[in-house]
Design a protein around this motif. Structure first.
Motif, mmCIF file in Angstrom:
data_model
loop_
_atom_site.group_PDB
_atom_site.id
_atom_site.type_symbol
_atom_site.label_atom_id
_atom_site.label_comp_id
_atom_site.label_asym_id
_atom_site.label_seq_id
_atom_site.Cartn_x
_atom_site.Cartn_y
_atom_site.Cartn_z
ATOM 1 N N VAL A 75 0.848 -1.189 0.000
ATOM 2 C CA VAL A 75 0.000 0.000 0.000
ATOM 3 C C VAL A 75 0.886 1.242 0.000
ATOM 4 O O VAL A 75 1.839 1.342 0.783
ATOM 5 N N ASN A 76 0.556 2.196 -0.841
ATOM 6 C CA ASN A 76 1.354 3.415 -0.985
ATOM 7 C C ASN A 76 0.916 4.475 0.029
ATOM 8 O O ASN A 76 0.392 5.528 -0.316
ATOM 9 N N TYR A 77 1.140 4.216 1.315
ATOM 10 C CA TYR A 77 0.735 5.168 2.347
ATOM 11 C C TYR A 77 1.687 6.366 2.380
ATOM 12 O O TYR A 77 2.826 6.313 1.912
ATOM 13 N N ARG A 78 1.190 7.446 2.943
ATOM 14 C CA ARG A 78 2.033 8.632 3.158
ATOM 15 C C ARG A 78 2.910 8.386 4.381
ATOM 16 O O ARG A 78 2.403 8.174 5.482
ATOM 17 N N VAL A 79 4.216 8.417 4.203
ATOM 18 C CA VAL A 79 5.139 8.239 5.319
ATOM 19 C C VAL A 79 5.112 9.517 6.161
ATOM 20 O O VAL A 79 5.381 10.609 5.651
ATOM 21 N N PRO A 80 4.762 9.430 7.438
ATOM 22 C CA PRO A 80 4.685 10.644 8.262
ATOM 23 C C PRO A 80 6.064 11.266 8.480
ATOM 24 O O PRO A 80 7.059 10.563 8.672
ATOM 25 N N GLU A 81 6.119 12.583 8.439
ATOM 26 C CA GLU A 81 7.358 13.292 8.692
ATOM 27 C C GLU A 81 7.775 13.140 10.162
ATOM 28 O O GLU A 81 6.953 12.804 11.013
ATOM 29 N N PRO A 82 9.038 13.361 10.475
ATOM 30 C CA PRO A 82 9.473 13.241 11.873
ATOM 31 C C PRO A 82 8.740 14.239 12.766
ATOM 32 O O PRO A 82 8.377 15.346 12.346
ATOM 33 N N LEU A 83 8.546 13.849 13.996
ATOM 34 C CA LEU A 83 7.945 14.734 14.992
ATOM 35 C C LEU A 83 9.039 15.399 15.821
ATOM 36 O O LEU A 83 10.112 14.838 16.026
ATOM 37 N N GLY A 84 8.741 16.583 16.322
ATOM 38 C CA GLY A 84 9.639 17.250 17.249
ATOM 39 C C GLY A 84 10.342 18.469 16.702
ATOM 40 O O GLY A 84 10.944 19.227 17.468
ATOM 41 N N LEU A 85 10.284 18.685 15.398
ATOM 42 C CA LEU A 85 10.960 19.832 14.809
ATOM 43 C C LEU A 85 9.990 21.009 14.738
ATOM 44 O O LEU A 85 9.450 21.349 13.695
ATOM 45 N N ASP A 86 9.766 21.621 15.905
ATOM 46 C CA ASP A 86 8.815 22.717 15.985
ATOM 47 C C ASP A 86 9.103 23.531 17.238
ATOM 48 O O ASP A 86 9.915 23.143 18.088
ATOM 49 N N SER A 87 8.430 24.671 17.358
ATOM 50 C CA SER A 87 8.693 25.581 18.483
ATOM 51 C C SER A 87 8.265 24.986 19.812
ATOM 52 O O SER A 87 8.860 25.263 20.854
ATOM 53 N N VAL A 88 7.249 24.153 19.799
ATOM 54 C CA VAL A 88 6.759 23.546 21.034
ATOM 55 C C VAL A 88 7.808 22.637 21.651
ATOM 56 O O VAL A 88 7.993 22.601 22.874
ATOM 57 N N ASN A 89 8.536 21.900 20.807
ATOM 58 C CA ASN A 89 9.506 20.925 21.303
ATOM 59 C C ASN A 89 10.937 21.451 21.325
ATOM 60 O O ASN A 89 11.856 20.712 21.677
ATOM 61 N N MET A 90 11.125 22.689 20.938
ATOM 62 C CA MET A 90 12.471 23.273 20.931
ATOM 63 C C MET A 90 12.895 23.640 22.351
ATOM 64 O O MET A 90 12.131 24.244 23.113
ATOM 65 N N VAL A 91 14.123 23.268 22.709
ATOM 66 C CA VAL A 91 14.711 23.626 24.001
ATOM 67 C C VAL A 91 15.941 24.476 23.737
ATOM 68 O O VAL A 91 16.827 24.077 22.964
ATOM 69 N N LYS A 92 16.022 25.650 24.366
ATOM 70 C CA LYS A 92 17.183 26.525 24.170
ATOM 71 C C LYS A 92 18.207 26.259 25.257
ATOM 72 O O LYS A 92 17.893 26.300 26.448
ATOM 73 N N GLN A 93 19.423 25.982 24.820
ATOM 74 C CA GLN A 93 20.514 25.675 25.746
ATOM 75 C C GLN A 93 21.801 26.325 25.251
ATOM 76 O O GLN A 93 22.316 25.960 24.189
ATOM 77 N N GLY A 94 22.289 27.313 25.997
ATOM 78 C CA GLY A 94 23.585 27.903 25.688
ATOM 79 C C GLY A 94 23.743 28.388 24.266
ATOM 80 O O GLY A 94 24.726 28.035 23.599
ATOM 81 N N GLY A 95 22.805 29.171 23.786
ATOM 82 C CA GLY A 95 22.908 29.709 22.438
ATOM 83 C C GLY A 95 22.572 28.712 21.341
ATOM 84 O O GLY A 95 22.870 28.963 20.168
ATOM 85 N N LYS A 96 21.977 27.613 21.712
ATOM 86 C CA LYS A 96 21.599 26.618 20.720
ATOM 87 C C LYS A 96 20.138 26.206 20.908
ATOM 88 O O LYS A 96 19.612 26.247 22.017
ATOM 89 N N ALA A 97 19.543 25.807 19.809
ATOM 90 C CA ALA A 97 18.192 25.239 19.844
ATOM 91 C C ALA A 97 18.336 23.731 19.705
ATOM 92 O O ALA A 97 18.978 23.242 18.769
ATOM 93 N N VAL A 98 17.745 23.018 20.649
ATOM 94 C CA VAL A 98 17.888 21.566 20.678
ATOM 95 C C VAL A 98 16.529 20.929 20.388
ATOM 96 O O VAL A 98 15.517 21.277 21.000
ATOM 97 N N PHE A 99 16.544 19.979 19.447
ATOM 98 C CA PHE A 99 15.329 19.280 19.051
ATOM 99 C C PHE A 99 15.518 17.781 19.245
ATOM 100 O O PHE A 99 16.530 17.212 18.808
ATOM 101 N N THR A 100 14.556 17.168 19.916
ATOM 102 C CA THR A 100 14.544 15.711 20.029
ATOM 103 C C THR A 100 13.503 15.182 19.055
ATOM 104 O O THR A 100 12.306 15.434 19.205
ATOM 105 N N LEU A 101 13.984 14.467 18.038
ATOM 106 C CA LEU A 101 13.105 14.010 16.964
ATOM 107 C C LEU A 101 12.728 12.549 17.154
ATOM 108 O O LEU A 101 13.466 11.781 17.766
ATOM 109 N N ARG A 102 11.602 12.185 16.622
ATOM 110 C CA ARG A 102 11.204 10.779 16.610
ATOM 111 C C ARG A 102 10.358 10.495 15.372
ATOM 112 O O ARG A 102 9.704 11.396 14.828
ATOM 113 N N SER A 103 10.391 9.254 14.944
ATOM 114 C CA SER A 103 9.626 8.823 13.782
ATOM 115 C C SER A 103 8.451 7.976 14.234
ATOM 116 O O SER A 103 8.542 7.242 15.222
#
Length: 619
Positions: free
Chosen positions: A534-562
């Motif tokens: 079946v040719n399903y739509r593969v979902p894009e990774p989660l976590g790359l957004d402002s809600v999941n962004m953590v700022k640490q020492g001048g960096k933006a940190v994202f924890t991604l998951r599939s």
């Protein structure tokens, strides 16, 4: 109508069918990955391995039908499967019991004695078999082990629908059967087959051969997204004739195929609007004399059939043949998007208004619909139409399909009409799956954005209705219009994984639904879809957004998951599209701030297919 959970469960307990089942335990259901979520699940310790030779005990016509289907579905295991009328030694037993109160409810038990499916009738046995198949490994396995389980289940709604438009783009009999398999495997029971429209007539009518000779073929098809065109020069065409239709023998074949899977087909024959293809073959049915051709554009056309006696004779003849082909009780007449421009200009319509005492031309469509409804009743059929049929007035016996939101459905239910809830904002799966309008990373689609969670969280029972009025809500239906859906592959892309969310809206009580708990169960189905190609739509990774962004020492940190088990996540920080050669995500992604960077990440599924990118600009 909606199932009364307390009443049904009380009956089951009284019948001793649930005596050994505990209250719903969410963790067992999560672990099993079942969709739609069953009502009652318990998982005692242990597994049962199907032997190389499997015997299915199937007494009675319904049990034999389901056993035959199950035999076909177990074929990929490479085992020898036989159907028998002897319970002795059978590893799988299909039993009917009148004590199961719902025709579509079932009980499924797997223990050391084997597998037992119990239901009141064929539909319940079939749904039990679909649950059983989900307990097996997604790919053929030598062990073919089943977990010990006890399940008692039944649907929330009697109408669990899925629609396919074959007028804008035509699909083969083989693919229509595959589509029916899709909806049946996730316990939907109604296939709404949209067979006629301005752009093509798709069903053979013996009395009117020009419908297939002329009305079934348009001379060309529009290129691009019509809704984005601003001037006439934007409209360009492919120059290729396009058509197709189903013979009556093919229709009978599809109806029989669906019936075997306990799916009812509701045919739609559009009237009085969306009928330019009819006028192409029979222009005498128009209010305005002219030459017509099947339409090559999308949208709403002002040319519709005239509500005169020849038109009534035409549709009565058509519906006589349609009623004989489809054994279900409903025939859909459309009734939507019927501009009255031509009717207002027509002396014949003005005469009808004068004779009937109408002061508004919209009343003429109500009169037209009521005449068609009375005719359908002579064929043992009930009329169903889109919610515009309310505008001209309808009888309480008509059924309304509410698509322009829920307002019309609520009004109809209060009036005493049965309703199928199909609001465009929640259940039109031709809408896009990316929040960026007309994203270059998605295939061309009609306007709108309909993500998985919005579908899943829809409740077909409006809070504005009393419990008595809610009984008129037959259930939900998802619709797939095909202006921009040209191929089976694209149908599957638009359908999956959103169909899994539709399944749970239609089957599982709203109070038991949870989107965070649905997502991991859904994820277990990608391997099953892969196994079925079946040719399903593969979902894009989660976590790359402002809600999941953590700022640490001048960096933006994202924890991604599939969401796809076993998938890779690949990313870029330079705005280029990630692929198999770009950086592999292995730990939280740390991106410097203070400069503008476009971060993109894609999921690469085990089968090699990629998701559209998740994107975020870090500043």
């Amino acid at each position: 109508m909606p199932v009364s959970l307390p009443t049904r469960l009380a009956s089951l307990v009284a019948a001793s069918l649930l005596a050994s089942l505990p209250a719903l335990a969410q963790q067992p259901a999560q672990r099993l990955g079942l969709i739609p979520l069953p009502r009652e699940v318990s998982t005692p310790a242990g597994t049962y391995s199907l032997p190389q030779k499997i015997s299915i005990y199937a007494p009675g016509k319904d049990a034999q039908n389901v056993a035959g289907l199950l035999k076909e579905m177990l074929a990929p295991l490479g085992k020898t499967v036989t159907v028998t009328n002897s319970a002795a030694g059978a590893q799988i037993k299909l039993l009917t019991a009148s004590t199961v109160p719902s025709a579509e409810g079932y009980r499924l038990v797997v223990d050391k004695a084997g597998v037992q499916l119990t239901a009141a009738s064929g539909p319940g046995l079939f749904y039990a078999s679909q649950t059983l198949l989900q307990l097996l490994p997604p790919r053929p396995s030598a062990s073919s082990s089943l977990p010990y389980v006890r399940i008692a289940d039944e649907p929330s709604f009697q109408w669990r629908g899925l629609h396919l438009d074959v007028s804008r783009h035509f699909f083969s009999v083989d693919f229509v059967k595959k589509y029916i398999d899709f909806l049946a495997s996730y316990k939907l029971n109604t296939f709404h087959w949209h067979l006629t429209d301005d752009q093509g007539w798709r069903i053979e009518i013996k009395k009117y051969p020009k419908l297939t000779q002329i009305s079934s073929v348009r001379k060309e098809t529009l290129i691009g997204a019509q809704q984005t065109f601003k001037k006439p020069s934007d409209f360009k065409y492919d120059g290729q004739p396009y058509g197709g239709f189903y013979t009556q023998d093919q229709i009978r074949d599809v109806v029989a195929y669906a019936k075997r899977r306990y799916v009812t087909i509701v045919p739609e024959i559009e009237m009085p609007g969306h009928s330019v293809s009819v006028l192409a073959a029979y222009p005498e049915l128009a209010c305005k004399p002219s030459t017509y051709t099947p339409w090559t554009m999308w949208g709403v056309n002002e040319d519709i059939v005239c509500p005169t006696e020849p038109t009534f004779r035409f549709f009565e003849d058509v519906l006589t043949e349609v009623a004989a082909l489809f054994p279900g009780k409903y025939v859909h007449i459309g009734g939507d998007e019927a501009p009255k421009t031509r009717w207002k200009e027509s002396a014949a319509v003005q005469e009808i208004m004068k004779r009937e005492g109408f002061t508004d031309v919209e009343q003429v469509q109500g009169w037209f619909n009521r005449r068609i409804e009375k005719f359908l009743a002579t064929k043992g059929k009930k009329l169903i139409g889109w919610d515009e049929i309310l505008e001209g007035g309808i009888d309480a016996s008509a059924t309304v399909m509410s698509w322009r939101g829920e307002k019309a459905g609520i009004e109809a239910a209060k009036h005493g009409n049965d309703v199928v809830m199909s609001p465009a904002g929640y259940l039109y799966i031709d809408a896009g799956q990316n929040p960026v309008p007309h994203s270059p990373n998605e295939p061309l689609h009609i306007s709108g954005y309909l993500p998985l969670d919005k579908i899943y969280n829809y409740n077909p029972l409006p809070a504005e209705l009393t419990p008595a009025q809610q009984k008129h809500i037959l259930g939900p239906q998802a619709n797939l219009w095909t202006e921009y859906v040209e191929t089976p592959n694209k149908v599957e892309y638009m359908l999956f994984p959103r169909l899994l969310a539709v399944s749970e809206v239609a089957w599982t009580p709203a109070a038991r639904k949870s989107y965070p708990e649905f997502v991991p169960r859904m994820s277990q189905h990608f391997a099953r879809l892969d196994a079925k190609k079946v040719n399903y739509r593969v979902p894009e990774p989660l976590g790359l957004d402002s809600v999941n962004m953590v700022k640490q020492g001048g960096k933006a940190v994202f924890t991604l998951r599939s969401l796809v088990p076993g998938a890779q996540i690949r990313y870029t920080l330079d705005g280029l599209m990630p692929d198999e050669t770009t950086t592999l995500y292995t730990k939280p992604l740390s991106v410097p701030t203070g400069q503008q960077l476009l971060v993109r990440a894609v999921t690469i599924a085990p089968n090699g297919r990629k998701s559209p990118p998740a994107e975020f600009i870090v500043k």
